[in-house]
Every structure is written in C-alpha cells, then in structure tokens.
Design an enzyme around this catalytic site. Structure first.
Site, short mmCIF file in Angstrom:
data_model
loop_
_atom_site.label_atom_id
_atom_site.label_comp_id
_atom_site.label_asym_id
_atom_site.label_seq_id
_atom_site.Cartn_x
_atom_site.Cartn_y
_atom_site.Cartn_z
N LEU A 183 0.81 -1.22 0.00
CA LEU A 183 0.00 0.00 0.00
C LEU A 183 0.85 1.27 0.00
CD1 LEU A 183 -2.94 -0.98 2.38
CD2 LEU A 183 -2.83 -1.09 -0.13
N ASN A 193 7.45 -2.86 3.53
CA ASN A 193 8.52 -2.11 2.84
C ASN A 193 8.04 -0.70 2.48
OD1 ASN A 193 6.77 -3.30 0.98
ND2 ASN A 193 8.31 -3.37 -0.63
N ASP A 250 9.43 -8.92 3.02
CA ASP A 250 9.14 -9.09 1.60
C ASP A 250 9.73 -7.97 0.75
OD1 ASP A 250 7.66 -10.50 -0.59
OD2 ASP A 250 6.82 -8.49 -0.78
N HIS A 258 4.85 -15.64 -3.30
CA HIS A 258 4.86 -15.59 -4.77
C HIS A 258 5.72 -16.70 -5.42
CE1 HIS A 258 8.30 -13.24 -3.48
NE2 HIS A 258 7.62 -12.12 -3.36
N ASP A 288 0.12 -9.61 -4.81
CA ASP A 288 1.39 -8.88 -4.70
C ASP A 288 1.23 -7.50 -5.34
OD1 ASP A 288 3.99 -8.21 -4.15
OD2 ASP A 288 4.91 -9.62 -5.54
#
Length: 427
Positions: free
Chosen positions: A63, A94, A152, A232, A305
């Site tokens: 986001l 992140n 991630d 993923h 993702d």
C-alpha cells in the site's frame, strides 16, 4: 442498519452451505441464513443470478503508506481493494519508514480508520529496516496489531536470523512470510534466465535462486517444527520442493499470483517493464507447474502482490524501472477466467484460495473467510460470467501498471460488503 441479500448462490469452500440462500445482516454480523427471508425494515440487494462468497482476503499487498504515497496510499489502496471484491488486505512492511516498530503499525491502523471500510492487516518487518541484520521486537509488533512478519521485497539471507524468526514468530502466533530469492544471484537482474534474457543481452535471474531459498526455509521449518509461508511461488522446482515437504508433514504453506500461471517471460518482449516483477515471469514449464500446484493443493493461496508504481517510473528502461504490477482490481476476474472458466479448478476451490486459506494462515478471527450464522458480515457478490475488458483508466488505484490492460475477462464484482455495509457497488 439491516441489509437483506436475496436469491444469491452461496459459494462455500468449507462445504457447510450450498445452493440459493437469503442472508440477513445486522450490526456487522450475519444474523439469519435461510432459503427465504422477509424483513421490511432491511435494505434489499437482489442477488439473483449472482454468487456470494465470504469477503475476499489478499494476504500480500503493497500500500506504500507511509512514505511512498505518490504510488498508492491506504485510502486509494482500500478503494481499489473494495473495487476488486476484497474486504481485507495484508500490507507488506517495505514502506518509508519500514513497518518495523509498533509506532508504524499503529500509524497504519489509525490511517485505515479513514478508508472505505476494508480491513487493513499490517505485516511487521522481520528485521530492523529490512536490513537482515537485527530482529525486530516481535512482541511489540504483535501487541500493536501486526498479523504476520515479513521482509518481503528483501530476501533474508542470514539463515540464523531466519531460523530465530521462525521460532520466535511462531511463539507469538505470527507466521513468517518469506521472499525466497538468493540476493547474491539476482541483484541487479530483471529478467528470468533463459531465452528471453539471452535475446536481450541481459544477465538472467535464475530459477535456482528462488529454489535454494525455498529449500532452506522448508528445512528450517522442519528442523524447528514451526510454520513458514513462501511468497509468490514462480518456478517448477519450488512447487516440487513445497509439495515434498508437505507430504512429510512440514507446516509449510505458499501462495502465487495470476501472472505466474497466466504469463511467461515472453511477455517482457511484448510489454517491457510492465511485465517486470520480482520474482520474474518464468518459462512455460514453470507456468504449467504453478497451475498444477494450484490444482493439487500444493499452492494454498491466490494473492496479488499488488505493487503500485507511477507511470513515470514504469516508463523507464527495463533495467532501470522498478519491478511490480498492480492486481487488486483484476485478480478475481483473472482467477475465474483462467482457472474456473477453463475447467482447471472448481469455483469453490478458487474462492477457498482467496478467502478461507489466507484467513487460516494469518490466524484471523474465528469464522474469517467463511459464511456462517453469527459470523462477520464480510461478503463479496459477483457475476461469475460477466465479460468485460480490463481498462486501467477505470481503476481506483493511483497506479496503472498492469500487463493485462485490454484483456477480455469473465467474472465481475457487483457488491463488496464489509461489516454489513456496502463499500462498493458496481455502477
């Protein structure tokens, strides 16, 4: 306020409900489920010809809030999520600053109170600053509201740190979501190693870089008797490794995204940086293996993702442009088009990977990801057959970076309902 949904067909992956049912919602709860309900005091949605599922849950989104809000923010991302049928999204850490402290987790939750009603589930960083050196305070992150842990976007190269995170995270009820790539083999590389990378004269991002880390984390989960979730999944051998460890009884789960069972690295030649993601699009054999892993249950979840970037960033040359594509507003349609309408998977199985299984892995509240009497009134109502064309200009996200623009798909969200309130209605 009461909301009465009539004549819809329930999709229930748990198998407790089937066929057409009416649902009565009040005060954020499902208060009645029956073949026929009348209530003159309720707002009525006629869902004839439509399907009703538990609200979709995406356990892997970006986001960009705080700090990178020119790409996306919690408000715009929530609108995009509701447009796509999602009532809950788990956001990766992140950001700037990294979500490695209780204060940043609290900021995300406070900001989410201003959104359209989508439940925002913050994921805390495993390491301070996502630098892979020093573990964050898992207890403080949990108490602040984090639902899981991940670095991630940055692989955790330190095996001892990863082992410690699995042990301590599991003690706190926090699953570790692992971005599996050996950074020493992929740094600065943007295309899958193979024919396409060679034709472009670029160093390849090899599949083995993902598979080595999947094997490491599977072995660590086995040795520590903890759980780990692999993000993923994109390669054939990754699917095989996870399948083998599941058969041994190791508590390993995983996810994939539409791009990994629909596209191959050939898309780079057609769309350039719009098809640039990490891990990269792979070869046909990998795409086929990911599909097989979805069908046999090796792959537990379908996620997006969702990775928004500005048009200026994505217009840069392939080697300089950031990796990632958005997916919140296209995921259900792509999954239905390429999994259900092709006959590869049942509707219930597709929906399970977008509702029940992510709720289980994130250990959300009892009944999350299901439709049940007394359960949360988080629902998605969709037309499984409606055909439409993906037009990014119609997105509610700030970003437009999708390689699926112009594609004809089948399956469209008509209503998204969170806590018993309509937060998105088509048209």
């Amino acid at each position: 306020m009461k909301l009465l949904i009539k004549n819809g067909t329930i999709v229930d992956p748990v198998g407790l409900l089937s066929g057409k049912r009416d649902l009565l919602l009040e005060n954020g709860v499902i208060v009645m489920i029956s073949e026929h309900i009348e209530d003159d005091s309720a707002q009525v949605i006629d869902a004839a010809g439509l399907h009703i599922s538990a609200g979709l849950i995406d356990m892997h989104v970006h986001l960009r809030d705080p700090g990178l809000t020119y790409k996306e923010d919690i408000i715009s991302g929530s609108l995009a999520a509701a447009h796509g049928g999602f009532t809950a999204v788990a956001c990766m850490p992140n950001t700037k600053p990294v979500a490695d402290s209780a204060e940043t987790i609290q900021y995300i939750l406070e900001r989410s109170k201003e959104n359209c009603g989508v439940h925002i589930l913050p994921i805390g960083a495993v390491s301070i600053g996502q630098r892979g050196e020093q573990r964050t305070n898992f207890k403080a992150l949990k108490e602040a509201g984090a639902v899981a842990l991940s670095d991630d976007g940055v692989p955790i190269m330190n095996a001892n740190l990863m082992r410690d995170a699995l042990i301590r995270g599991n003690r706190r009820g926090l699953t570790v979501l692992s971005h599996c790539e050996d950074d020493t083999m992929v740094h600065g590389r943007c295309v899958n190693e193979g024919r396409v990378s060679r034709s472009l004269g670029l160093p390849g991002r090899p599949a083995i870089a993902e598979e080595l880390m999947v094997m490491r984390d599977a072995m660590l989960a086995e040795e520590t008797r903890t759980s780990v979730h692999i993000c993923h999944v994109s390669t054939a051998n990754s699917v095989n490794i996870i399948r083998q460890f599941k058969r041994k009884g190791v508590n390993i789960t995983c996810e994939t995204c539409p791009q990994y069972f629909i596209l191959t690295h050939e898309e780079i030649l057609r769309q350039g940086s719009l098809a640039k993601v990490n891990p990269p699009l792979r070869a046909t054999k990998d795409r086929d293996a990911v599909l097989a892993g979805l069908k046999d249950g090796t792959i537990d979840c379908l996620v997006t993702d969702h990775a928004p970037h500005s048009a200026e960033e994505k217009s840069m040359p392939l080697t300089a442009a950031p990796a990632g594509m958005i997916g919140l507003e296209t995921a259900l349609a792509l999954n239905l088009t390429y999994l259900y309408h092709t006959g590869e998977m049942s509707l219930a199985d597709v929906i399970a990977k977008m509702t029940y299984r992510p709720a289980q892995i994130l250990a959300l509240h009892a009944g999350a990801g299901t439709i049940s009497l007394g359960g949360a009134a988080d629902l998605t109502i969709f037309d499984v057959n409606e055909a439409w064309t993906i037009h990014p200009d119609e997105f509610l996200s700030k970003a437009r970076n999708t390689p699926f623009a112009g594609q004809q798909v089948r399956g469209r969200v008509r209503y998204t309902i969170a806590d018993g309130k309509i937060i998105y209605q088509a048209g």
